[in-house]
Motif scaffolding. Structure first.
Motif, PDB file in Angstrom:
ATOM      1  N   ARG A 127      49.834  24.482 -58.831  1.00  0.00           N
ATOM      2  CA  ARG A 127      49.935  23.929 -57.507  1.00  0.00           C
ATOM      3  C   ARG A 127      48.610  22.806 -57.404  1.00  0.00           C
ATOM      4  O   ARG A 127      47.782  23.274 -58.100  1.00  0.00           O
ATOM      5  N   ASN A 128      48.801  21.773 -56.806  1.00  0.00           N
ATOM      6  CA  ASN A 128      47.759  21.007 -56.578  1.00  0.00           C
ATOM      7  C   ASN A 128      47.150  21.064 -55.178  1.00  0.00           C
ATOM      8  O   ASN A 128      47.406  21.926 -54.326  1.00  0.00           O
ATOM      9  N   LYS A 129      45.963  20.357 -54.840  1.00  0.00           N
ATOM     10  CA  LYS A 129      45.241  20.447 -53.621  1.00  0.00           C
ATOM     11  C   LYS A 129      46.265  20.260 -52.329  1.00  0.00           C
ATOM     12  O   LYS A 129      45.693  20.643 -51.404  1.00  0.00           O
ATOM     13  N   GLY A 130      47.288  19.230 -52.456  1.00  0.00           N
ATOM     14  CA  GLY A 130      48.006  19.128 -51.550  1.00  0.00           C
ATOM     15  C   GLY A 130      48.977  20.193 -51.144  1.00  0.00           C
ATOM     16  O   GLY A 130      49.843  20.066 -50.128  1.00  0.00           O
ATOM     17  N   GLY A 131      49.133  20.949 -51.928  1.00  0.00           N
ATOM     18  CA  GLY A 131      49.876  22.354 -51.648  1.00  0.00           C
ATOM     19  C   GLY A 131      51.320  22.014 -52.293  1.00  0.00           C
ATOM     20  O   GLY A 131      52.199  23.124 -52.092  1.00  0.00           O
ATOM     21  N   GLY A 132      51.423  21.218 -53.111  1.00  0.00           N
ATOM     22  CA  GLY A 132      52.853  20.951 -53.696  1.00  0.00           C
ATOM     23  C   GLY A 132      52.493  21.156 -55.375  1.00  0.00           C
ATOM     24  O   GLY A 132      51.603  21.998 -55.601  1.00  0.00           O
ATOM     25  N   VAL A 133      53.380  21.036 -56.110  1.00  0.00           N
ATOM     26  CA  VAL A 133      53.069  21.361 -57.417  1.00  0.00           C
ATOM     27  C   VAL A 133      53.195  20.085 -58.311  1.00  0.00           C
ATOM     28  O   VAL A 133      53.758  18.971 -58.225  1.00  0.00           O
ATOM     29  N   SER A 134      52.242  20.278 -59.508  1.00  0.00           N
ATOM     30  CA  SER A 134      52.024  19.144 -60.324  1.00  0.00           C
ATOM     31  C   SER A 134      52.570  19.730 -62.037  1.00  0.00           C
ATOM     32  O   SER A 134      52.406  20.900 -62.171  1.00  0.00           O
ATOM     33  N   MET A 135      52.745  18.824 -62.619  1.00  0.00           N
ATOM     34  CA  MET A 135      53.288  19.167 -63.939  1.00  0.00           C
ATOM     35  C   MET A 135      52.629  18.381 -65.201  1.00  0.00           C
ATOM     36  O   MET A 135      52.391  17.088 -64.935  1.00  0.00           O
ATOM     37  N   ARG A 136      52.255  18.792 -66.201  1.00  0.00           N
ATOM     38  CA  ARG A 136      51.791  18.128 -67.385  1.00  0.00           C
ATOM     39  C   ARG A 136      52.708  18.573 -68.644  1.00  0.00           C
ATOM     40  O   ARG A 136      52.775  19.857 -68.860  1.00  0.00           O
TER      41      ARG A 136
END
Length: 343
Positions: A127-136
């Motif tokens: 989860r990222n700061k914006g409340g969504g999801v990030s991926m690497r």
């Protein structure tokens, strides 16, 4: 201090030996069988000397390598994600490789999840700061791609990452509005958020995804009526049974009495481990909990695997004490278990 484990932390390596992983004492520790079905080694730290926070995500590819992801402290009040690969239980794991932060910098944003595609490339989600999801994700020829914002909003609790039988990656997340799902269109593609949301009342931290056939992934979650539900995309969720206790179930697909079954386990409200099994993808057959083992601390978690002989193995770990307990299925009909042993 709260310790968090995401994913199946009891796994069988390509040499047939079982390993268990947990974040303890500012490190990730590994227990391993000395030989398949044999005694276990004392726990040892893996990933090098880097200090990490008490959170760990575990994933495993078709090559049976373990992929470990945690947060490490950086400067005051900030943290970054790190990744390590463990090839064999008795070999040293690779040192922690820094993955950075989904928002470039800042504190911990959530519990990571990791899964591995058919090409052996790890995909790390958080989860990222914006409340969504990030991926690497790892590149096909080594190294890592950039952090990518996969969108979504108001994500809460642990994410559930899984790899389909096709080798494509999927991700599930809970929100106040329901469950979000990300899928890959093809190998190497960036997982995309489905337009449709599963509009259910889901308790955060209860998602567990399992590949249950060549065509399907089954997502288990607990609804606001404390019922464990099973959902496969394209169909309606099915109420399976009342939850045994808090948190996500552990789940594996296995053969019991020559029947393809899905086995669930969860620390029960009574403090023991509850098991339930039913024919895979046949939730209408019904399932019910059966308790086993000793009373466990309140922070104990459960994981399931199959050993080199195809026997079901269950393990419990209490991060507060570092106690690891293990049991095997007896060679008799049903789901009779051997006495739980301290490792």
């Amino acid at each position: 201090m709260v310790h968090t484990l995401n994913g199946a932390w009891l796994i069988r390596g390509r040499d047939g030996k079982l390993s268990a992983y947990a974040p303890l004492e500012e490190a990730v520790w590994c227990w391993a069988e000395q030989r398949p079905g044999g005694p276990w080694t004392a726990p040892r730290a893996v990933g090098g000397d880097q200090r990490v926070h008490p959170v760990l995500a575990v994933g495993q590819g078709s090559d049976a390598y373990a992929h470990l992801v945690s947060w490490r402290p950086t400067i005051a009040g900030e943290a970054g994600l790190v990744h390590s690969t463990h090839f064999r239980p008795h070999l040293a794991a690779l040192d922690w490789n820094p993955l950075g932060h989904p928002n470039a910098k800042g504190g911990r944003t959530g519990v990571p999840a990791v899964t591995v595609d058919a090409e052996g490339r790890a995909h790390v989600f958080v989860r990222n700061k914006g409340g969504g999801v990030s991926m690497r994700g790892q590149k096909e020829r080594g190294g890592w791609g950039p952090w990518r914002d996969l969108k979504g909003r108001e994500v809460t609790g642990e994410l559930a990452a899984v790899t389909r039988a096709s080798g494509l990656v999927e991700l599930y997340a809970a929100t106040p509005a329901g469950i979000l799902r990300w899928t890959q269109a093809g190998p190497g593609h960036i997982p995309a958020l489905d337009e449709e949301i599963l509009k259910v009342a889901v308790r955060p931290g209860t998602l567990r995804a399992l590949t249950t056939s060549d065509e399907h992934v089954t997502l288990f979650y607990t609804d606001d009526n404390d019922t464990v539900c099973a959902w496969r995309a394209g169909a309606e969720p099915v109420e399976l049974l009342g939850r045994a206790g808090p948190g996500a179930v552990s789940a594996i697909r296995c053969t019991l009495d020559e029947v393809d079954c899905t086995l669930l386990a969860q620390r029960s409200a009574s403090g023991r481990v509850a098991f339930a099994a039913y024919p895979t993808e046949q939730e209408s057959a019904g399932a019910w909990w059966t308790d086993s083992g000793p009373q466990l601390p309140g922070d104990a978690v459960v994981s399931l695997a199959e050993d080199a002989e195809g026997r079901v193995v269950a393990a419990t770990l209490a991060p507060s004490t570092g106690a690891l307990l293990l049991t095997h299925r007896k060679p008799e009909p049903g789901l009779a278990l051997e006495a739980w042993q301290s490792i």
